[in-house]
Design a protein around this motif. Structure first.
Motif, PDB file in Angstrom:
ATOM      1  N   ASP A 116       0.880  -1.160   0.000  1.00 17.32           N
ATOM      2  CA  ASP A 116       0.000   0.000   0.000  1.00 17.32           C
ATOM      3  C   ASP A 116       0.920   1.214   0.000  1.00 17.32           C
ATOM      4  OD1 ASP A 116      -2.897  -0.540   0.067  1.00 17.32           O
ATOM      5  OD2 ASP A 116      -2.402  -1.719   1.842  1.00 17.32           O
ATOM      6  N   GLY A 117       0.778   2.047  -1.000  1.00 20.40           N
ATOM      7  CA  GLY A 117       1.678   3.164  -1.202  1.00 20.40           C
ATOM      8  C   GLY A 117       1.507   4.314  -0.236  1.00 20.40           C
ATOM      9  N   PRO A 118       2.311   5.359  -0.464  1.00 18.14           N
ATOM     10  CA  PRO A 118       2.273   6.536   0.401  1.00 18.14           C
ATOM     11  C   PRO A 118       0.881   7.141   0.520  1.00 18.14           C
ATOM     12  CG  PRO A 118       4.137   6.648  -1.105  1.00 18.14           C
ATOM     13  CD  PRO A 118       3.301   5.486  -1.534  1.00 18.14           C
ATOM     14  N   GLN A 119       0.576   7.609   1.737  1.00 18.82           N
ATOM     15  CA  GLN A 119      -0.676   8.312   1.988  1.00 18.82           C
ATOM     16  C   GLN A 119      -0.504   9.186   3.240  1.00 18.82           C
ATOM     17  OE1 GLN A 119      -4.146   5.984   3.116  1.00 18.82           O
ATOM     18  NE2 GLN A 119      -5.472   7.378   2.001  1.00 18.82           N
ATOM     19  N   PRO A 120       0.417  10.161   3.178  1.00 14.58           N
ATOM     20  CA  PRO A 120       0.585  11.014   4.357  1.00 14.58           C
ATOM     21  C   PRO A 120      -0.619  11.934   4.534  1.00 14.58           C
ATOM     22  CG  PRO A 120       1.912  11.840   2.542  1.00 14.58           C
ATOM     23  CD  PRO A 120       1.310  10.533   2.094  1.00 14.58           C
ATOM     24  N   PRO A 121      -0.857  12.392   5.758  1.00 14.50           N
ATOM     25  CA  PRO A 121      -1.977  13.308   5.971  1.00 14.50           C
ATOM     26  C   PRO A 121      -1.843  14.571   5.121  1.00 14.50           C
ATOM     27  CG  PRO A 121      -1.109  12.516   8.066  1.00 14.50           C
ATOM     28  CD  PRO A 121      -0.156  12.077   6.996  1.00 14.50           C
ATOM     29  N   ARG A 122      -2.967  15.035   4.612  1.00 17.47           N
ATOM     30  CA  ARG A 122      -2.996  16.269   3.822  1.00 17.47           C
ATOM     31  C   ARG A 122      -2.443  17.405   4.672  1.00 17.47           C
ATOM     32  NH1 ARG A 122      -5.259  16.676  -0.784  1.00 17.47           N
ATOM     33  NH2 ARG A 122      -6.625  14.894  -0.465  1.00 17.47           N
ATOM     34  N   GLY A 123      -1.562  18.194   4.085  1.00 16.27           N
ATOM     35  CA  GLY A 123      -0.976  19.331   4.780  1.00 16.27           C
ATOM     36  C   GLY A 123       0.340  19.032   5.471  1.00 16.27           C
ATOM     37  N   ASP A 124       0.684  17.742   5.639  1.00 18.12           N
ATOM     38  CA  ASP A 124       1.985  17.391   6.217  1.00 18.12           C
ATOM     39  C   ASP A 124       3.094  17.739   5.240  1.00 18.12           C
ATOM     40  OD1 ASP A 124       0.952  16.334   8.556  1.00 18.12           O
ATOM     41  OD2 ASP A 124       1.955  14.392   8.331  1.00 18.12           O
ATOM     42  N   ARG A 125       4.264  17.985   5.787  1.00 20.02           N
ATOM     43  CA  ARG A 125       5.461  18.143   4.941  1.00 20.02           C
ATOM     44  C   ARG A 125       5.693  16.815   4.220  1.00 20.02           C
ATOM     45  NH1 ARG A 125       8.895  15.230   7.879  1.00 20.02           N
ATOM     46  NH2 ARG A 125       8.791  15.268  10.127  1.00 20.02           N
ATOM     47  N   PRO A 126       6.532  16.776   3.207  1.00 21.43           N
ATOM     48  CA  PRO A 126       6.782  15.504   2.529  1.00 21.43           C
ATOM     49  C   PRO A 126       7.287  14.431   3.504  1.00 21.43           C
ATOM     50  CG  PRO A 126       7.703  17.313   1.257  1.00 21.43           C
ATOM     51  CD  PRO A 126       7.261  17.885   2.575  1.00 21.43           C
ATOM     52  N   HIS A 127       6.754  13.235   3.361  1.00 17.75           N
ATOM     53  CA  HIS A 127       7.203  12.094   4.152  1.00 17.75           C
ATOM     54  C   HIS A 127       8.261  11.340   3.354  1.00 17.75           C
ATOM     55  CE1 HIS A 127       3.688  11.550   7.181  1.00 17.75           C
ATOM     56  NE2 HIS A 127       3.857  12.839   6.887  1.00 17.75           N
ATOM     57  N   HIS A 128       9.134  10.649   4.081  1.00 18.53           N
ATOM     58  CA  HIS A 128      10.173   9.814   3.459  1.00 18.53           C
ATOM     59  C   HIS A 128       9.719   8.360   3.503  1.00 18.53           C
ATOM     60  CE1 HIS A 128      12.247  13.494   4.565  1.00 18.53           C
ATOM     61  NE2 HIS A 128      13.051  13.210   3.552  1.00 18.53           N
ATOM     62  N   TYR A 129       9.857   7.676   2.393  1.00 20.35           N
ATOM     63  CA  TYR A 129       9.485   6.262   2.291  1.00 20.35           C
ATOM     64  C   TYR A 129      10.759   5.488   2.009  1.00 20.35           C
ATOM     65  CZ  TYR A 129       4.903   8.069   2.637  1.00 20.35           C
ATOM     66  OH  TYR A 129       3.808   8.724   3.131  1.00 20.35           O
ATOM     67  N   ILE A 130      11.176   4.707   3.007  1.00 14.33           N
ATOM     68  CA  ILE A 130      12.437   3.981   2.924  1.00 14.33           C
ATOM     69  C   ILE A 130      12.154   2.540   2.524  1.00 14.33           C
ATOM     70  CG2 ILE A 130      14.525   3.307   4.158  1.00 14.33           C
ATOM     71  CD1 ILE A 130      13.871   5.623   6.139  1.00 14.33           C
ATOM     72  N   PHE A 131      12.710   2.142   1.398  1.00 16.03           N
ATOM     73  CA  PHE A 131      12.646   0.766   0.909  1.00 16.03           C
ATOM     74  C   PHE A 131      13.940   0.108   1.384  1.00 16.03           C
ATOM     75  CE2 PHE A 131       9.778   3.149  -1.613  1.00 16.03           C
ATOM     76  CZ  PHE A 131       8.847   2.282  -2.162  1.00 16.03           C
ATOM     77  N   ARG A 132      13.836  -0.871   2.303  1.00 16.52           N
ATOM     78  CA  ARG A 132      15.002  -1.539   2.888  1.00 16.52           C
ATOM     79  C   ARG A 132      15.056  -2.987   2.399  1.00 16.52           C
ATOM     80  NH1 ARG A 132      16.729   1.587   7.175  1.00 16.52           N
ATOM     81  NH2 ARG A 132      15.140   2.941   8.082  1.00 16.52           N
ATOM     82  N   LEU A 133      16.159  -3.331   1.770  1.00 17.41           N
ATOM     83  CA  LEU A 133      16.370  -4.699   1.289  1.00 17.41           C
ATOM     84  C   LEU A 133      17.465  -5.346   2.121  1.00 17.41           C
ATOM     85  CD1 LEU A 133      15.772  -6.772  -1.083  1.00 17.41           C
ATOM     86  CD2 LEU A 133      17.878  -5.859  -2.099  1.00 17.41           C
ATOM     87  N   ALA A 134      17.228  -6.566   2.563  1.00 25.16           N
ATOM     88  CA  ALA A 134      18.237  -7.328   3.300  1.00 25.16           C
ATOM     89  C   ALA A 134      18.544  -8.615   2.545  1.00 25.16           C
ATOM     90  CB  ALA A 134      17.744  -7.654   4.707  1.00 25.16           C
TER      91      ALA A 134
END
Length: 154
Positions: free
Chosen positions: A97-115
């Motif tokens: 499920d992709g990004p969905q930060p609250p409206r009006g928030d500053r940009p959120h960071h989405y970290i894709f972590r591979l191990a």
């Protein structure tokens, strides 16, 4: 060699296109990696938003990615067969499920972590959720790589 992770959909610290957000097409973005240690027997991946209002929010968790793979295609979570195991995310879904930060928030960071892992499979049940899967994956991690995108709801 160092494990590296990239996406054709967005560059490091750049905006994630809307088609990969929940308000868009909610597609899993394509990812590719290289430089896995020779001892790698499988991979695990988690997608996290550390900027969420109530702490880190997990959007996707995948384990048992075969060691011979070097990419996850767009919409891999809808693949009919030979798909790796998806774990329940913080929305309650066993998929991306992709990004969905609250409206009006500053940009959120989405970290894709591979191990890269030293075991062929994790035996954590899918219903256990991403946190349990990732905790187990980190016990077996040989190397980790990240790619980070940003997203802001307009």
């Amino acid at each position: 060699m160092t494990l590296t992770l990239i996406s054709k959909a967005f560059a490091e610290d750049q905006p994630i296109p809307k088609k990969y957000a929940r308000a868009g097409e909610n597609l899993f973005p394509p990812l590719a990696w290289s430089g896995a240690p020779d001892e790698t027997r499988s991979f695990a991946l988690v997608v996290e938003d550390p900027d969420a209002p109530h702490g880190t929010f997990r959007h996707c968790g995948i384990a048992n990615i075969p060691a011979e793979w070097s990419a996850l295609s767009e919409s891999v979570d809808t693949a009919p067969e030979k798909a790796p195991r998806f774990y329940r995310n913080d929305f309650g879904n066993a998929r991306y499920d992709g990004p969905q930060p609250p409206r009006g928030d500053r940009p959120h960071h989405y970290i894709f972590r591979l191990a890269a892992l030293d075991v062929p499979k994790l035996s954590i049940p899918a219903a256990a959720g991403i946190s349990a899967m990732w905790a187990e994956a980190r016990k077996h991690a040989l190397a980790e790589a990240t790619v980070t995108g940003t997203y802001q709801t307009q």
